[in-house]
Design a protein around this motif. Structure first.
Motif, PDB file in Angstrom:
ATOM      1  N   ALA A 157       0.918  -1.086  -0.105  1.00 53.40           N
ATOM      2  CA  ALA A 157      -0.011   0.059   0.229  1.00 53.40           C
ATOM      3  C   ALA A 157       1.113   1.373   0.037  1.00 53.40           C
ATOM      4  CB  ALA A 157      -0.971  -0.097   1.208  1.00 53.40           C
ATOM      5  N   ALA A 158       1.995   1.274   0.694  1.00 52.53           N
ATOM      6  CA  ALA A 158       2.716   2.376   0.881  1.00 52.53           C
ATOM      7  C   ALA A 158       3.480   2.787  -0.442  1.00 52.53           C
ATOM      8  CB  ALA A 158       3.800   2.493   2.117  1.00 52.53           C
ATOM      9  N   THR A 159       4.097   1.407  -0.979  1.00 52.70           N
ATOM     10  CA  THR A 159       4.702   1.632  -2.445  1.00 52.70           C
ATOM     11  C   THR A 159       3.734   2.245  -3.295  1.00 52.70           C
ATOM     12  OG1 THR A 159       5.932  -0.338  -1.984  1.00 52.70           O
ATOM     13  CG2 THR A 159       5.924   0.163  -4.114  1.00 52.70           C
ATOM     14  N   LEU A 160       2.705   1.768  -3.491  1.00 52.13           N
ATOM     15  CA  LEU A 160       1.840   2.472  -4.638  1.00 52.13           C
ATOM     16  C   LEU A 160       1.283   3.937  -3.942  1.00 52.13           C
ATOM     17  CD1 LEU A 160      -0.766  -0.422  -5.402  1.00 52.13           C
ATOM     18  CD2 LEU A 160       1.091   0.471  -6.752  1.00 52.13           C
ATOM     19  N   LEU A 161       1.367   4.178  -3.012  1.00 54.52           N
ATOM     20  CA  LEU A 161       0.906   5.699  -2.556  1.00 54.52           C
ATOM     21  C   LEU A 161       1.953   6.386  -2.848  1.00 54.52           C
ATOM     22  CD1 LEU A 161      -1.024   7.636  -1.251  1.00 54.52           C
ATOM     23  CD2 LEU A 161      -0.337   6.830   1.062  1.00 54.52           C
ATOM     24  N   VAL A 162       3.215   5.964  -2.395  1.00 60.07           N
ATOM     25  CA  VAL A 162       4.494   7.013  -2.737  1.00 60.07           C
ATOM     26  C   VAL A 162       4.591   7.173  -4.322  1.00 60.07           C
ATOM     27  CG1 VAL A 162       6.963   6.821  -2.883  1.00 60.07           C
ATOM     28  CG2 VAL A 162       5.731   6.718  -0.680  1.00 60.07           C
ATOM     29  N   GLN A 163       4.458   5.869  -4.830  1.00 63.82           N
ATOM     30  CA  GLN A 163       4.367   6.128  -6.354  1.00 63.82           C
ATOM     31  C   GLN A 163       3.405   7.066  -6.983  1.00 63.82           C
ATOM     32  OE1 GLN A 163       5.129   2.365  -9.342  1.00 63.82           O
ATOM     33  NE2 GLN A 163       2.961   2.610  -9.442  1.00 63.82           N
ATOM     34  N   SER A 164       2.150   6.986  -6.611  1.00 63.08           N
ATOM     35  CA  SER A 164       1.267   7.968  -7.051  1.00 63.08           C
ATOM     36  C   SER A 164       1.529   9.403  -6.777  1.00 63.08           C
ATOM     37  CB  SER A 164      -0.231   7.560  -6.292  1.00 63.08           C
ATOM     38  OG  SER A 164      -0.516   6.345  -6.593  1.00 63.08           O
ATOM     39  N   LEU A 165       2.050   9.503  -5.508  1.00 60.16           N
ATOM     40  CA  LEU A 165       2.574  11.043  -5.020  1.00 60.16           C
ATOM     41  C   LEU A 165       3.627  11.402  -6.064  1.00 60.16           C
ATOM     42  CD1 LEU A 165       2.418  10.785  -1.291  1.00 60.16           C
ATOM     43  CD2 LEU A 165       0.732  11.853  -2.709  1.00 60.16           C
ATOM     44  N   VAL A 166       4.315  10.702  -6.531  1.00 59.90           N
ATOM     45  CA  VAL A 166       5.545  10.784  -7.267  1.00 59.90           C
ATOM     46  C   VAL A 166       5.001  11.465  -8.576  1.00 59.90           C
ATOM     47  CG1 VAL A 166       7.636  10.264  -8.446  1.00 59.90           C
ATOM     48  CG2 VAL A 166       7.439   9.796  -6.012  1.00 59.90           C
ATOM     49  N   THR A 167       4.212  10.473  -9.014  1.00 63.75           N
ATOM     50  CA  THR A 167       3.544  10.732 -10.401  1.00 63.75           C
ATOM     51  C   THR A 167       2.764  12.045 -10.583  1.00 63.75           C
ATOM     52  OG1 THR A 167       3.398   8.138 -10.779  1.00 63.75           O
ATOM     53  CG2 THR A 167       1.791   9.620 -12.172  1.00 63.75           C
ATOM     54  N   LEU A 168       1.973  12.337  -9.275  1.00 61.98           N
ATOM     55  CA  LEU A 168       1.276  13.456  -9.453  1.00 61.98           C
ATOM     56  C   LEU A 168       2.200  14.699  -9.306  1.00 61.98           C
ATOM     57  CD1 LEU A 168      -1.464  12.546  -7.141  1.00 61.98           C
ATOM     58  CD2 LEU A 168      -1.793  13.011  -9.580  1.00 61.98           C
TER      59      LEU A 168
END
Length: 222
Positions: free
Chosen positions: A188-199
């Protein structure tokens, strides 16, 4: 265990995302007390400094050093308890945490009070397996499943949150056996961090999470 954590993160990371799992070079072998957590933070912060990244996950369910890491890192920093609890709150009316030792339950309750609305975390339950035994004890899966089933019945919850990064390989099998969503904080944290970076988003450096003011430090952390 670090290799297991890395596999969990790699399994969900999107194309083009490079995952590097790092074990800090100082601190306790596992974190199972407030003392352990306090002694783990200098090593975590040293690792954050030594391994600059677009985004960082702190893979311990106590989220040790999270705020301090946000002061140091250029990219977003997310703790696995933080990510898991937010994700679980999106999947049902309430969740239960299944963690390792009974003595760590208070910390999980503290974090639930910080991360989710009152009543969303319905219970925190220990399976009384030391962290370092998660990779060695062949009964781990059965014991986690048993505690998860009891938690669902006792708490009338809809989701299980696994309360240790060392359980990162268990969500699919536990979910299949207990019949509800099971959230692993590493993924969950990996995908959340990835989403923030993508944004294109990161921790605000205005105010509290600005870099710490320069000063002299003494001792090993200096």
């Amino acid at each position: 265990m670090t290799a297991k954590i890395e596999l969990s993160a790699r399994a969900v990371a999107g194309p083009g995302t490079h995952v590097e799992a790092v074990t800090s070079t100082m601190g306790p072998a596992s974190i199972e007390s407030h003392y352990d957590e306090a002694l783990s933070v200098p090593g975590i912060l040293a690792a954050v400094r030594a391994h600059p990244a677009d985004g960082t996950v702190i893979a311990c369910f106590g989220d040790p050093g999270l705020e301090a890491a946000r002061e140091l890192a250029d990219g977003p920093v997310v703790g696995i308890a933080e990510a898991a609890m937010h994700a679980a709150a999106l999947l049902g009316r309430g969740f239960s945490v299944v963690t390792t030792l009974d003595r760590t339950r208070g910390r999980a309750w503290d974090l639930a009070g910080r991360y989710v609305a009152a009543g969303v975390c319905r219970g925190v339950h220990a399976c009384d397996i030391p962290v370092l035994e998660l990779d060695r004890d062949p009964t781990v899966t059965d014991r986690v499943v048993a505690v998860a089933r009891a938690a669902l019945a006792a708490d009338s919850s809809d989701v299980i949150v696994l309360g240790c990064a060392g359980m990162a390989d268990l969500p699919a099998v536990v979910s299949k056996r207990v019949g509800v969503p099971v959230v692993d904080g590493v993924a969950a944290a990996t995908l959340l961090v990835q989403s923030l970076v993508t944004l294109g988003l990161s921790t605000s450096k205005h105010g509290e999470f600005a870099p710490p003011p320069p000063k002299r430090y003494t001792g090993l952390i200096g």
